[in-house]
Design a protein around this motif. Structure first.
Motif, PDB file in Angstrom:
ATOM      1  N   GLU A 111       0.831  -1.211   0.000  1.00 16.34           N
ATOM      2  CA  GLU A 111       0.000   0.000   0.000  1.00 16.34           C
ATOM      3  C   GLU A 111       0.860   1.254   0.000  1.00 16.34           C
ATOM      4  OE1 GLU A 111      -2.680  -0.218   3.309  1.00 16.34           O
ATOM      5  OE2 GLU A 111      -3.585  -2.093   2.596  1.00 16.34           O
ATOM      6  N   VAL A 112       1.918   1.255   0.781  1.00 25.29           N
ATOM      7  CA  VAL A 112       2.815   2.410   0.840  1.00 25.29           C
ATOM      8  C   VAL A 112       3.522   2.600  -0.502  1.00 25.29           C
ATOM      9  CG1 VAL A 112       4.933   3.293   1.927  1.00 25.29           C
ATOM     10  CG2 VAL A 112       3.153   2.229   3.340  1.00 25.29           C
ATOM     11  N   ILE A 113       3.965   1.504  -1.105  1.00 23.68           N
ATOM     12  CA  ILE A 113       4.630   1.596  -2.414  1.00 23.68           C
ATOM     13  C   ILE A 113       3.663   2.131  -3.463  1.00 23.68           C
ATOM     14  CG2 ILE A 113       5.597   0.191  -4.301  1.00 23.68           C
ATOM     15  CD1 ILE A 113       6.818  -1.607  -2.073  1.00 23.68           C
ATOM     16  N   ASP A 114       2.440   1.616  -3.466  1.00 22.12           N
ATOM     17  CA  ASP A 114       1.441   2.093  -4.427  1.00 22.12           C
ATOM     18  C   ASP A 114       1.151   3.573  -4.226  1.00 22.12           C
ATOM     19  OD1 ASP A 114       1.285  -0.433  -5.522  1.00 22.12           O
ATOM     20  OD2 ASP A 114      -0.598  -0.959  -4.484  1.00 22.12           O
ATOM     21  N   ALA A 115       1.005   3.982  -2.970  1.00 22.20           N
ATOM     22  CA  ALA A 115       0.729   5.410  -2.680  1.00 22.20           C
ATOM     23  C   ALA A 115       1.912   6.274  -3.094  1.00 22.20           C
ATOM     24  CB  ALA A 115       0.430   5.594  -1.200  1.00 22.20           C
ATOM     25  N   ALA A 116       3.134   5.797  -2.811  1.00 21.29           N
ATOM     26  CA  ALA A 116       4.317   6.569  -3.166  1.00 21.29           C
ATOM     27  C   ALA A 116       4.471   6.643  -4.683  1.00 21.29           C
ATOM     28  CB  ALA A 116       5.564   5.941  -2.535  1.00 21.29           C
ATOM     29  N   SER A 119       1.995   9.141  -6.016  1.00 19.07           N
ATOM     30  CA  SER A 119       2.337  10.551  -5.778  1.00 19.07           C
ATOM     31  C   SER A 119       3.467  10.985  -6.687  1.00 19.07           C
ATOM     32  CB  SER A 119       2.730  10.762  -4.309  1.00 19.07           C
ATOM     33  OG  SER A 119       3.940  10.096  -3.995  1.00 19.07           O
ATOM     34  N   ILE A 120       4.345  10.082  -7.064  1.00 20.89           N
ATOM     35  CA  ILE A 120       5.422  10.432  -7.998  1.00 20.89           C
ATOM     36  C   ILE A 120       4.821  10.700  -9.369  1.00 20.89           C
ATOM     37  CG2 ILE A 120       7.445   9.517  -9.222  1.00 20.89           C
ATOM     38  CD1 ILE A 120       8.185   8.048  -6.618  1.00 20.89           C
TER      39      ILE A 120
END
Length: 125
Positions: A111-116, A119-120
């Motif tokens: 989830e954090v990777i997808d969110a990051a 945002s990129i």
């Protein structure tokens, strides 16, 4: 085979092999010169010991388990006691809990990777 050859064939240090022997996990004969002489089946035994260590078992439990396991030279020499089966079931349950915890952690990380990553992509647009 000598201890150095067994170490090379299994990827296990000579020190560990001596420890396995001391703990009763592995057996060798002695040459007239006092050197350890391991049978060919020791390769499979060392691999099995390593698998049991990787499963999180300690040497005293492994020593109790090994006689109950089938080796390449035939069937088990003794049957597992109900107590040993219960202990092994507890160990398996512990491993299952660890797997579930790791899967949850991986899900959070995904989830954090997808969110990051999202945002990129938004910054570049």
């Amino acid at each position: 085979m000598r201890i150095g050859e067994l170490a090379a064939r299994t990827g296990v240090s000579e020190r560990s092999l001596r420890y396995y022997e001391q703990q009763g996990l592995l057996a060798s004969d002695r040459t007239p010169g006092g050197h350890r002489d391991f049978p060919e089946r020791a390769v499979d035994r060392v691999i099995r010991i390593q698998e049991l260590y990787a499963a999180g078992l300690h040497s005293s439990k492994i020593a109790r388990i090994l006689p109950c396991m089938r080796d390449e030279d035939g069937g088990p020499s003794v049957r597992a006691t109900p107590e040993l089966v219960a202990e092994l079931t507890t160990e398996r349950d512990r491993i299952d809990r660890m797997i579930n915890e790791l899967l949850r952690s991986r899900g959070v990380l995904d989830e954090v990777i997808d969110a990051a990553a999202g945002s990129i992509g938004a910054e570049r647009a």
